[in-house]
Enzyme design. Structure first.
Site, PDB file in Angstrom:
ATOM      1  N   ASP A   1       0.823  -1.225   0.000  1.00 37.47           N
ATOM      2  CA  ASP A   1       0.000   0.000   0.000  1.00 37.47           C
ATOM      3  C   ASP A   1       0.853   1.270   0.000  1.00 37.47           C
ATOM      4  OD1 ASP A   1      -2.245  -1.664   0.237  1.00 37.47           O
ATOM      5  OD2 ASP A   1      -2.225  -1.531   2.418  1.00 37.47           O
TER       6      ASP A   1
ATOM      7  N   GLU B   1     -11.620  -1.697  -3.875  1.00 35.50           N
ATOM      8  CA  GLU B   1     -11.048  -0.955  -2.749  1.00 35.50           C
ATOM      9  C   GLU B   1      -9.877  -0.106  -3.238  1.00 35.50           C
ATOM     10  OE1 GLU B   1      -9.856  -3.912   0.045  1.00 35.50           O
ATOM     11  OE2 GLU B   1      -8.297  -4.769  -1.249  1.00 35.50           O
TER      12      GLU B   1
END
Length: 319
Positions: free
Chosen positions: A34, A198
């Protein structure tokens, strides 16, 4: 000469088939999950990521060598949440004279979640002030308050977020981007299967706002590999406004399963996602993300920092 020409032709045909460039070079601390990318005033690159209470690193080039610097929130988040000691999914933006870092606290797979904010003047270790939560969710809500991304568009601030359930939502923030001033609005939804959408990132280029997001199974590939094509990939929709009506390249609404693939598994790259877009002063728009190098290993701890320059010449991003 014939052998060399034939080999070049084979490689060219292979490139055309998958259509994706390999990730740009990375040296130093390249294991990541991420990522979020930004530069400070002197041009030094800073990269933030999930793990170690939000890890961060710096480099003189996007290629590295990346040097690990420490944690943004070494004592965990101030938010009263069971995930406070494992904040994840950072998003770093410059707002006025401050650097803003939005992060998530949650228990994996639940809606007991919150998006927090920390600020710093320099991004150096020990300079981050935790401001607490700005958006929360609980069981029964349409959305899950994780995976935030801020777009500063003139005097307006838009926070896009969400994961599974009804997928991606957006709120408008106040002038200093510290609190929500609107009810969450759904901007992307895949009605099929488990709604695996997402990690949204909203980026303005030219006359359009591009909504990038991750689709599919993100993690745990070393213990349970999803069916082919169900692993992480990066998709996009676009709109002439930042607040909705996003469609893919075929005109399908992003709220009805639309989404054009920007990057997916190819060659030794598997499950790219967790993406963002950064306007690099030398390279132009850059798509950055994490991915598995299948020649190294599939564990989450083995995922690597990837990046590619984006070509918007067709009106749609390609790498």
């Amino acid at each position: 000469m014939y052998l060399q020409s034939s080999l070049a032709l084979v490689l060219l045909r292979a490139a055309v088939v998958h259509g994706y460039a390999n990730p740009g070079a990375c040296s130093g601390a390249c294991n990541i999950h991420d990522p979020s990318l930004i530069q400070n005033g002197d041009g030094t690159y800073y990269r933030f990521s999930t793990g170690n209470n939000i890890s961060f690193a710096s480099a003189s080039s996007i290629e590295g060598p990346w040097t690990a610097l420490g944690s943004v929130l070494p004592g965990g988040s101030s938010i009263d949440n069971s995930g406070r000691y494992d904040p994840w999914a950072p998003d770093v933006q410059k707002v006025g004279d401050l650097y803003y870092l939005y992060y998530a606290v949650s228990s994996f797979g639940t809606q007991e979640s919150a998006i927090g904010l920390a600020t710093s003047e320099t991004m150096e270790e020990g300079t981050w002030t935790d401001k607490g939560s700005i958006v929360t969710s609980t069981t029964g809500d349409q959305y899950n308050a994780i995976d935030a991304n801020l777009l500063v568009d003139g005097s307006a601030n838009y926070l896009t977020f969400g994961s599974f359930w009804q997928d991606i939502f957006q709120v408008t923030l106040n002038g200093d981007a510290t609190s929500s001033t609107s009810t969450p609005v759904n901007v992307a939804f895949d009605p099929a299967t488990t709604h695996p959408v997402e990690g949204a990132y909203l980026y303005k280029y030219g006359d359009y706002y591009y909504l990038f997001y991750s689709w599919g199974t993100c993690c745990g590939y070393d213990t349970s590999r999803p069916a082919e094509g169900e692993e992480y990939k990066i998709k996009v929709c676009r709109s002439s406004t930042p607040t909705g009506n996003f469609v893919d390249a075929s005109g399908v609404a992003c709220t009805d399963g639309g989404g054009t693939v920007v990057l997916e598994s190819h060659d030794n790259v598997y499950g790219p996602g967790g993406q963002g877009v950064y306007t690099d002063p030398n390279l132009g728009p850059v798509l950055y993300y994490h991915y598995v190098d299948t020649t190294i290993g599939y564990a989450d701890s083995q995922k690597l920092f990837g990046w590619n320059a984006i070509d918007f010449s067709s009106g749609w991003p390609s790498v």
